[in-house]
Design a protein around this motif. Structure first.
Motif, PDB file in Angstrom:
ATOM      1  N   SER A  23      37.110  32.709   8.414  1.00  0.00           N
ATOM      2  CA  SER A  23      37.962  32.505   8.002  1.00  0.00           C
ATOM      3  C   SER A  23      38.730  34.004   8.679  1.00  0.00           C
ATOM      4  O   SER A  23      40.064  34.394   8.428  1.00  0.00           O
ATOM      5  CB  SER A  23      38.737  32.251   6.606  1.00  0.00           C
ATOM      6  N   ASN A  26      39.129  35.301  11.473  1.00  0.00           N
ATOM      7  CA  ASN A  26      40.384  34.567  12.028  1.00  0.00           C
ATOM      8  C   ASN A  26      41.875  35.670  11.823  1.00  0.00           C
ATOM      9  O   ASN A  26      42.828  35.649  12.504  1.00  0.00           O
ATOM     10  CB  ASN A  26      40.622  33.107  11.311  1.00  0.00           C
ATOM     11  N   GLU A  27      41.610  36.175   9.765  1.00  0.00           N
ATOM     12  CA  GLU A  27      42.716  37.132   9.849  1.00  0.00           C
ATOM     13  C   GLU A  27      42.298  38.057  10.433  1.00  0.00           C
ATOM     14  O   GLU A  27      43.668  38.947  11.304  1.00  0.00           O
ATOM     15  CB  GLU A  27      42.563  37.305   8.689  1.00  0.00           C
ATOM     16  N   THR A  29      42.425  38.724  14.315  1.00  0.00           N
ATOM     17  CA  THR A  29      42.445  37.918  15.444  1.00  0.00           C
ATOM     18  C   THR A  29      43.633  37.849  14.856  1.00  0.00           C
ATOM     19  O   THR A  29      45.066  38.270  15.934  1.00  0.00           O
ATOM     20  CB  THR A  29      41.855  36.571  15.701  1.00  0.00           C
ATOM     21  N   PHE A  30      44.695  37.148  13.793  1.00  0.00           N
ATOM     22  CA  PHE A  30      45.920  37.074  13.738  1.00  0.00           C
ATOM     23  C   PHE A  30      46.549  38.571  14.159  1.00  0.00           C
ATOM     24  O   PHE A  30      47.381  38.981  14.083  1.00  0.00           O
ATOM     25  CB  PHE A  30      45.996  36.448  12.703  1.00  0.00           C
ATOM     26  N   TRP A  78      50.501  34.258  14.643  1.00  0.00           N
ATOM     27  CA  TRP A  78      50.748  32.778  13.120  1.00  0.00           C
ATOM     28  C   TRP A  78      50.181  31.211  14.365  1.00  0.00           C
ATOM     29  O   TRP A  78      49.536  30.758  13.197  1.00  0.00           O
ATOM     30  CB  TRP A  78      52.780  32.757  12.957  1.00  0.00           C
ATOM     31  N   TRP A  81      46.996  31.148  14.189  1.00  0.00           N
ATOM     32  CA  TRP A  81      45.767  32.163  12.545  1.00  0.00           C
ATOM     33  C   TRP A  81      46.342  30.765  12.419  1.00  0.00           C
ATOM     34  O   TRP A  81      44.921  29.541  11.721  1.00  0.00           O
ATOM     35  CB  TRP A  81      46.552  32.233  12.278  1.00  0.00           C
ATOM     36  N   LYS A  82      47.403  29.386  12.282  1.00  0.00           N
ATOM     37  CA  LYS A  82      47.568  28.252  11.158  1.00  0.00           C
ATOM     38  C   LYS A  82      45.999  26.918  12.246  1.00  0.00           C
ATOM     39  O   LYS A  82      45.640  26.308  11.542  1.00  0.00           O
ATOM     40  CB  LYS A  82      49.112  28.308  11.942  1.00  0.00           C
ATOM     41  N   THR A  84      44.016  27.668  13.823  1.00  0.00           N
ATOM     42  CA  THR A  84      42.777  28.215  14.166  1.00  0.00           C
ATOM     43  C   THR A  84      42.074  27.548  12.070  1.00  0.00           C
ATOM     44  O   THR A  84      40.774  26.392  12.948  1.00  0.00           O
ATOM     45  CB  THR A  84      42.036  29.453  14.383  1.00  0.00           C
ATOM     46  N   GLU A  85      42.692  28.556  11.271  1.00  0.00           N
ATOM     47  CA  GLU A  85      42.249  28.363  10.128  1.00  0.00           C
ATOM     48  C   GLU A  85      42.539  26.135   9.800  1.00  0.00           C
ATOM     49  O   GLU A  85      41.150  26.396   8.781  1.00  0.00           O
ATOM     50  CB  GLU A  85      43.500  28.486   9.194  1.00  0.00           C
TER      51      GLU A  85
END
Length: 121
Positions: A23, A26-27, A29-30, A78, A81-82, A84-85
């Protein structure tokens, strides 16, 4: 003790909590996409504000495309991120970045406009 509310609910209400390292990656990368977006927006504004001896019509077109590219990058941030999460929470394959190709095309177009604008100035 009640579990804290997390935004967006559409993401955090699904699946199971993934390993925090994933997570956090992922953040990061965002945030990289957001930095890219800010740089593209600033480049578009600076290109038009500074002039730089480029043909005015080509400069304006390149500036508009840079600002559009910055907007596309923010949307990719956005969306990526969404998705991938959600994939991490469901233990499913990670998604691709659907805006990467349009962003690359926009940036190549900017380069062509700037080069042409310099040659015609």
């Amino acid at each position: 003790m009640a579990e804290p509310k997390r935004f967006p609910k559409a993401v955090f209400s699904q699946g199971e909590e993934p390993d925090a390292r994933f997570s956090l990656a992922n953040e990061r990368t965002f945030l990289a996409w957001i930095r890219t977006s800010l740089a593209l927006l600033a480049g578009g504004v600076a290109l038009e504000a500074l002039g730089l001896g480029i043909h005015p019509g080509y400069r304006l077109a390149a500036s508009i495309l840079l600002i559009l590219s910055g907007t596309v990058s923010a949307i990719q941030a956005w969306s990526g991120w969404k998705k991938t999460e959600q994939a991490l929470r469901k233990s499913s394959p990670l998604p691709s970045a659907p805006f990467s190709l349009p962003l690359a095309v926009l940036l190549v177009s900017v380069a062509v406009l700037i080069l042409t604008g310099i040659l015609l100035a």
